[in-house]
Scaffold this motif. Structure first.
Motif: not given
Length: 335
Positions: A304, A308-309, A311-312, A317
């Motif tokens: 997860d 998330a990375c 999507k960055d 982040d």
């Protein structure tokens, strides 16, 4: 005439001859560079390779069966259904010697006998485990020949070969130019989009013959040649991430496809029920012997965090570390 006008005129005069000498690197020029900086690719016969097994519910297909779905489909097209994902008798060859690692993949998209000389795709990855330099070669589809007729691969020529034996195709006739190989489209991403963490990719399909594939998961890695010069690969990680213990994680197709495929968040195109069920749909780590619950406890948080990375893209982040791929000539800073 003003000083500024004189300078402009001089710039224009110098620009014309420079542009005249700029040209696309030819196959032979690229192959010569690969030989100088990595090593020689010998001629080879695809039929000397090792068969990549195809099974359906653990059993091989019948002699005249062309399955569309199987337990461990090819992921050459990782995001969509593609022809040949479950066709038997594709082959892998390890042509490595010393630090020169060479993997050749001879692909079947059409059902033919095991030792039929015709294949539908041939690709070669050449990598130097010392300096990290990598080259990519892909065979042409023969002109004026139906695609189903395939490529005769009894003698695949070295990409730098000028004069083939009598009756054999030359390198220029057989291989695509580097510019064509490097071109990326939404339907057919270039090699580097998928090979974003290293030159050789593990999947359940190729993992069946992994002992025939050279590996260099932590070595330097960069693609040489004019056509590939615009690609600057990045790796990513997060604090305490369990996924980066065995290999790097890339930020290209690893984000859009391979992370999800390797942990059951995406279904493998061409996969049957077995392929989309635990444990086959959780192929990292490669020696997975855990229950589904144990696997989730050990790895879900790390997965997860990496997603998330993904999507960055702006790298804002603070938990995400993006690092240029280690190579002989890194010029980009970490983020």
């Amino acid at each position: 005439m003003s000083v500024r006008a004189h300078l402009f005129a001089l710039c224009f005069l110098f620009a014309v001859p420079l542009a005249a000498f700029t040209h696309e690197q030819t196959l032979l020029e690229y192959a010569d560079q690969c030989v100088r900086e990595i090593g020689e690719i010998p001629p080879f016969d695809c039929n000397d390779g090792t068969d990549i097994p195809i099974t359906i519910d653990g059993k091989p297909p019948g002699p005249n069966e062309s399955p569309l779905r199987c337990d461990k489909p090819s992921l050459l097209s990782p995001t969509s259904e593609a022809k040949g994902q479950c066709i038997p008798f594709s082959k892998i060859l390890n042509l490595s010697r010393g630090n020169t690692q060479i993997s050749a993949y001879c692909r079947r998209d059409v059902l033919r006998p095991d030792k039929d000389p015709r294949y539908d795709g041939i690709v070669v990855v050449m990598h130097h485990s010392g300096n990290g330099k990598t080259c990519w070669f892909e065979a042409k589809t023969p002109p004026d020949v139906p695609a189903s007729s395939g490529i005769v691969a009894t003698r695949v020529p070295p990409p730098n070969e000028r004069k083939p034996p009598a009756g054999q195709l030359s390198a220029v006739e057989f291989w695509k130019t580097p510019a064509v190989v490097a071109t990326s489209t939404a339907k057919n991403p270039t090699c580097l989009k998928c090979h974003d963490a290293g030159p050789f990719i593990f999947s359940p399909y190729i993992g069946q013959v992994w002992d025939k594939v050279p590996t260099d998961p932590w070595g330097k890695y960069s693609s040489i040649g004019q056509a590939f010069s615009s690609y600057h690969l990045m790796t990513m990680s997060t604090p305490g991430n369990t996924c980066v213990g065995c290999h790097r994680i890339g930020s290209e197709q690893s984000c859009t496809a391979y992370l999800g495929l390797s942990v059951g968040k995406l279904n493998a195109p061409g996969g049957d029920q077995l392929a989309t069920s635990y444990p086959l749909n959780h192929w990292m780590p490669t020696d997975n012997a855990m229950s589904n619950e144990q696997w989730d406890t050990a790895n879900v948080a790390s997965i997860d965090a990496l997603l998330a990375c993904c999507k960055d893209p702006a790298h804002k982040d603070p938990n995400c570390t993006f690092t240029p791929m280690p190579s002989s000539s890194n010029t980009r800073a970490s983020h």
